[in-house]
Design a protein around this motif. Structure first.
Motif, PDB file in Angstrom:
ATOM      1  N   SER A  34      20.003  -7.544  24.897  1.00  0.00           N
ATOM      2  CA  SER A  34      19.587  -6.367  25.671  1.00  0.00           C
ATOM      3  C   SER A  34      18.073  -6.219  25.621  1.00  0.00           C
ATOM      4  CB  SER A  34      20.265  -5.101  25.136  1.00  0.00           C
ATOM      5  OG  SER A  34      19.915  -4.884  23.803  1.00  0.00           O
ATOM      6  N   ILE A  35      17.535  -5.585  26.630  1.00  0.00           N
ATOM      7  CA  ILE A  35      16.104  -5.283  26.678  1.00  0.00           C
ATOM      8  C   ILE A  35      15.940  -3.803  26.991  1.00  0.00           C
ATOM      9  CG2 ILE A  35      15.383  -7.606  27.359  1.00  0.00           C
ATOM     10  CD1 ILE A  35      15.171  -6.600  30.243  1.00  0.00           C
ATOM     11  N   THR A  36      14.862  -3.236  26.522  1.00  0.00           N
ATOM     12  CA  THR A  36      14.560  -1.838  26.785  1.00  0.00           C
ATOM     13  C   THR A  36      13.345  -1.779  27.701  1.00  0.00           C
ATOM     14  OG1 THR A  36      15.380  -1.234  24.598  1.00  0.00           O
ATOM     15  CG2 THR A  36      14.021   0.390  25.729  1.00  0.00           C
ATOM     16  N   ILE A  37      13.499  -1.068  28.788  1.00  0.00           N
ATOM     17  CA  ILE A  37      12.397  -0.826  29.712  1.00  0.00           C
ATOM     18  C   ILE A  37      12.244   0.684  29.782  1.00  0.00           C
ATOM     19  CG2 ILE A  37      11.528  -1.085  32.064  1.00  0.00           C
ATOM     20  CD1 ILE A  37      13.292  -3.607  32.293  1.00  0.00           C
ATOM     21  N   GLY A  38      11.132   1.161  29.288  1.00  0.00           N
ATOM     22  CA  GLY A  38      10.967   2.612  29.139  1.00  0.00           C
ATOM     23  C   GLY A  38      11.952   3.077  28.074  1.00  0.00           C
ATOM     24  N   SER A  39      12.853   3.950  28.455  1.00  0.00           N
ATOM     25  CA  SER A  39      13.881   4.400  27.521  1.00  0.00           C
ATOM     26  C   SER A  39      15.271   3.914  27.930  1.00  0.00           C
ATOM     27  CB  SER A  39      13.864   5.929  27.434  1.00  0.00           C
ATOM     28  OG  SER A  39      14.168   6.479  28.704  1.00  0.00           O
ATOM     29  N   ARG A  40      15.320   3.001  28.893  1.00  0.00           N
ATOM     30  CA  ARG A  40      16.608   2.520  29.410  1.00  0.00           C
ATOM     31  C   ARG A  40      16.936   1.125  28.897  1.00  0.00           C
ATOM     32  NH1 ARG A  40      18.331   5.579  34.068  1.00  0.00           N
ATOM     33  NH2 ARG A  40      16.733   7.095  34.586  1.00  0.00           N
ATOM     34  N   LEU A  41      18.225   0.914  28.653  1.00  0.00           N
ATOM     35  CA  LEU A  41      18.722  -0.379  28.183  1.00  0.00           C
ATOM     36  C   LEU A  41      19.265  -1.192  29.352  1.00  0.00           C
ATOM     37  CD1 LEU A  41      20.762   0.453  24.967  1.00  0.00           C
ATOM     38  CD2 LEU A  41      18.806  -1.061  25.121  1.00  0.00           C
ATOM     39  N   TYR A  42      18.975  -2.485  29.332  1.00  0.00           N
ATOM     40  CA  TYR A  42      19.477  -3.408  30.342  1.00  0.00           C
ATOM     41  C   TYR A  42      19.849  -4.724  29.673  1.00  0.00           C
ATOM     42  CZ  TYR A  42      17.137  -0.298  33.662  1.00  0.00           C
ATOM     43  OH  TYR A  42      16.734   0.789  34.381  1.00  0.00           O
ATOM     44  N   VAL A  43      20.630  -5.519  30.391  1.00  0.00           N
ATOM     45  CA  VAL A  43      20.955  -6.874  29.962  1.00  0.00           C
ATOM     46  C   VAL A  43      20.775  -7.786  31.165  1.00  0.00           C
ATOM     47  CG1 VAL A  43      22.744  -8.405  29.061  1.00  0.00           C
ATOM     48  CG2 VAL A  43      22.650  -6.045  28.295  1.00  0.00           C
ATOM     49  N   ASP A  44      20.027  -8.862  30.986  1.00  0.00           N
ATOM     50  CA  ASP A  44      19.890  -9.863  32.031  1.00  0.00           C
ATOM     51  C   ASP A  44      21.235 -10.576  32.156  1.00  0.00           C
ATOM     52  OD1 ASP A  44      19.540 -12.614  33.021  1.00  0.00           O
ATOM     53  OD2 ASP A  44      17.415 -12.097  33.114  1.00  0.00           O
ATOM     54  N   ALA A  45      21.778 -10.653  33.354  1.00  0.00           N
ATOM     55  CA  ALA A  45      23.102 -11.232  33.579  1.00  0.00           C
ATOM     56  C   ALA A  45      23.176 -12.685  33.104  1.00  0.00           C
ATOM     57  CB  ALA A  45      23.474 -11.136  35.056  1.00  0.00           C
ATOM     58  N   ASP A  46      22.113 -13.473  33.313  1.00  0.00           N
ATOM     59  CA  ASP A  46      22.107 -14.862  32.859  1.00  0.00           C
ATOM     60  C   ASP A  46      22.135 -14.948  31.336  1.00  0.00           C
ATOM     61  OD1 ASP A  46      22.088 -15.894  35.445  1.00  0.00           O
ATOM     62  OD2 ASP A  46      19.888 -15.965  35.521  1.00  0.00           O
ATOM     63  N   GLN A  47      21.400 -14.045  30.681  1.00  0.00           N
ATOM     64  CA  GLN A  47      21.397 -14.029  29.214  1.00  0.00           C
ATOM     65  C   GLN A  47      22.752 -13.599  28.660  1.00  0.00           C
ATOM     66  OE1 GLN A  47      18.956 -15.166  27.158  1.00  0.00           O
ATOM     67  NE2 GLN A  47      18.030 -15.855  29.064  1.00  0.00           N
ATOM     68  N   LEU A  48      23.426 -12.701  29.371  1.00  0.00           N
ATOM     69  CA  LEU A  48      24.758 -12.276  28.953  1.00  0.00           C
ATOM     70  C   LEU A  48      25.725 -13.461  29.018  1.00  0.00           C
ATOM     71  CD1 LEU A  48      26.771 -10.118  28.067  1.00  0.00           C
ATOM     72  CD2 LEU A  48      27.109  -9.570  30.479  1.00  0.00           C
ATOM     73  N   LYS A  49      25.622 -14.264  30.067  1.00  0.00           N
ATOM     74  CA  LYS A  49      26.480 -15.452  30.186  1.00  0.00           C
ATOM     75  C   LYS A  49      26.234 -16.415  29.031  1.00  0.00           C
ATOM     76  CE  LYS A  49      26.817 -15.121  35.166  1.00  0.00           C
ATOM     77  NZ  LYS A  49      26.326 -15.597  36.447  1.00  0.00           N
ATOM     78  N   LYS A  50      24.971 -16.631  28.670  1.00  0.00           N
ATOM     79  CA  LYS A  50      24.639 -17.507  27.546  1.00  0.00           C
ATOM     80  C   LYS A  50      25.191 -16.942  26.241  1.00  0.00           C
ATOM     81  CE  LYS A  50      20.468 -19.383  29.615  1.00  0.00           C
ATOM     82  NZ  LYS A  50      19.010 -19.410  29.589  1.00  0.00           N
ATOM     83  N   TRP A  51      25.063 -15.622  26.066  1.00  0.00           N
ATOM     84  CA  TRP A  51      25.575 -14.963  24.864  1.00  0.00           C
ATOM     85  C   TRP A  51      27.088 -15.127  24.786  1.00  0.00           C
ATOM     86  CZ3 TRP A  51      28.876 -10.812  23.936  1.00  0.00           C
ATOM     87  CH2 TRP A  51      28.856 -10.284  22.644  1.00  0.00           C
ATOM     88  N   LEU A  52      27.776 -14.963  25.912  1.00  0.00           N
ATOM     89  CA  LEU A  52      29.230 -15.129  25.937  1.00  0.00           C
ATOM     90  C   LEU A  52      29.625 -16.562  25.595  1.00  0.00           C
ATOM     91  CD1 LEU A  52      30.177 -12.997  29.053  1.00  0.00           C
ATOM     92  CD2 LEU A  52      30.834 -12.560  26.685  1.00  0.00           C
ATOM     93  N   ASP A  53      28.883 -17.540  26.087  1.00  0.00           N
ATOM     94  CA  ASP A  53      29.164 -18.937  25.748  1.00  0.00           C
ATOM     95  C   ASP A  53      29.012 -19.168  24.244  1.00  0.00           C
ATOM     96  OD1 ASP A  53      29.698 -19.618  28.381  1.00  0.00           O
ATOM     97  OD2 ASP A  53      27.678 -20.401  28.755  1.00  0.00           O
ATOM     98  N   THR A  54      27.999 -18.545  23.651  1.00  0.00           N
ATOM     99  CA  THR A  54      27.742 -18.705  22.225  1.00  0.00           C
ATOM    100  C   THR A  54      28.844 -18.077  21.377  1.00  0.00           C
ATOM    101  OG1 THR A  54      25.366 -18.697  22.597  1.00  0.00           O
ATOM    102  CG2 THR A  54      26.094 -18.196  20.366  1.00  0.00           C
ATOM    103  N   TYR A  55      29.296 -16.880  21.761  1.00  0.00           N
ATOM    104  CA  TYR A  55      30.261 -16.146  20.948  1.00  0.00           C
ATOM    105  C   TYR A  55      31.704 -16.282  21.425  1.00  0.00           C
ATOM    106  CZ  TYR A  55      26.470 -14.170  18.321  1.00  0.00           C
ATOM    107  OH  TYR A  55      25.388 -14.026  17.506  1.00  0.00           O
ATOM    108  N   SER A  56      31.947 -17.097  22.432  1.00  0.00           N
ATOM    109  CA  SER A  56      33.298 -17.297  22.937  1.00  0.00           C
ATOM    110  C   SER A  56      34.196 -17.870  21.836  1.00  0.00           C
ATOM    111  CB  SER A  56      33.258 -18.244  24.132  1.00  0.00           C
ATOM    112  OG  SER A  56      34.554 -18.405  24.645  1.00  0.00           O
ATOM    113  N   GLY A  57      35.339 -17.238  21.643  1.00  0.00           N
ATOM    114  CA  GLY A  57      36.274 -17.705  20.639  1.00  0.00           C
ATOM    115  C   GLY A  57      36.023 -17.175  19.250  1.00  0.00           C
TER     116      GLY A  57
END
Length: 62
Positions: A34-57
């Motif tokens: 996740s990244i914070t821009i101002g006071s809001r949280l976001y997740v880059d969709a491509d980074q989420l896919k990479k994270w899911l590949d890493t933690y899958s299973g």
């Protein structure tokens, strides 16, 4: 230039079918892309896919 898609906590709730508090806990957890821009949280969709590949299973505890 590649378009960046940023996901909000509401998007994370829908993707993982979790509640609001769980979505924020996940987005604040160490290792989650996740990244914070101002006071809001976001997740880059491509980074989420990479994270899911890493933690899958694996179990990911909040």
């Amino acid at each position: 230039m590649q378009e960046i898609q940023l996901l909000t906590p509401k998007d994370i709730q829908c993707i993982f079918k979790i509640g609001k508090n769980q979505a924020y806990a996940l987005m604040h957890s160490a290792g989650f892309p996740s990244i914070t821009i101002g006071s809001r949280l976001y997740v880059d969709a491509d980074q989420l896919k990479k994270w899911l590949d890493t933690y899958s299973g694996r179990k990911y505890l909040l």
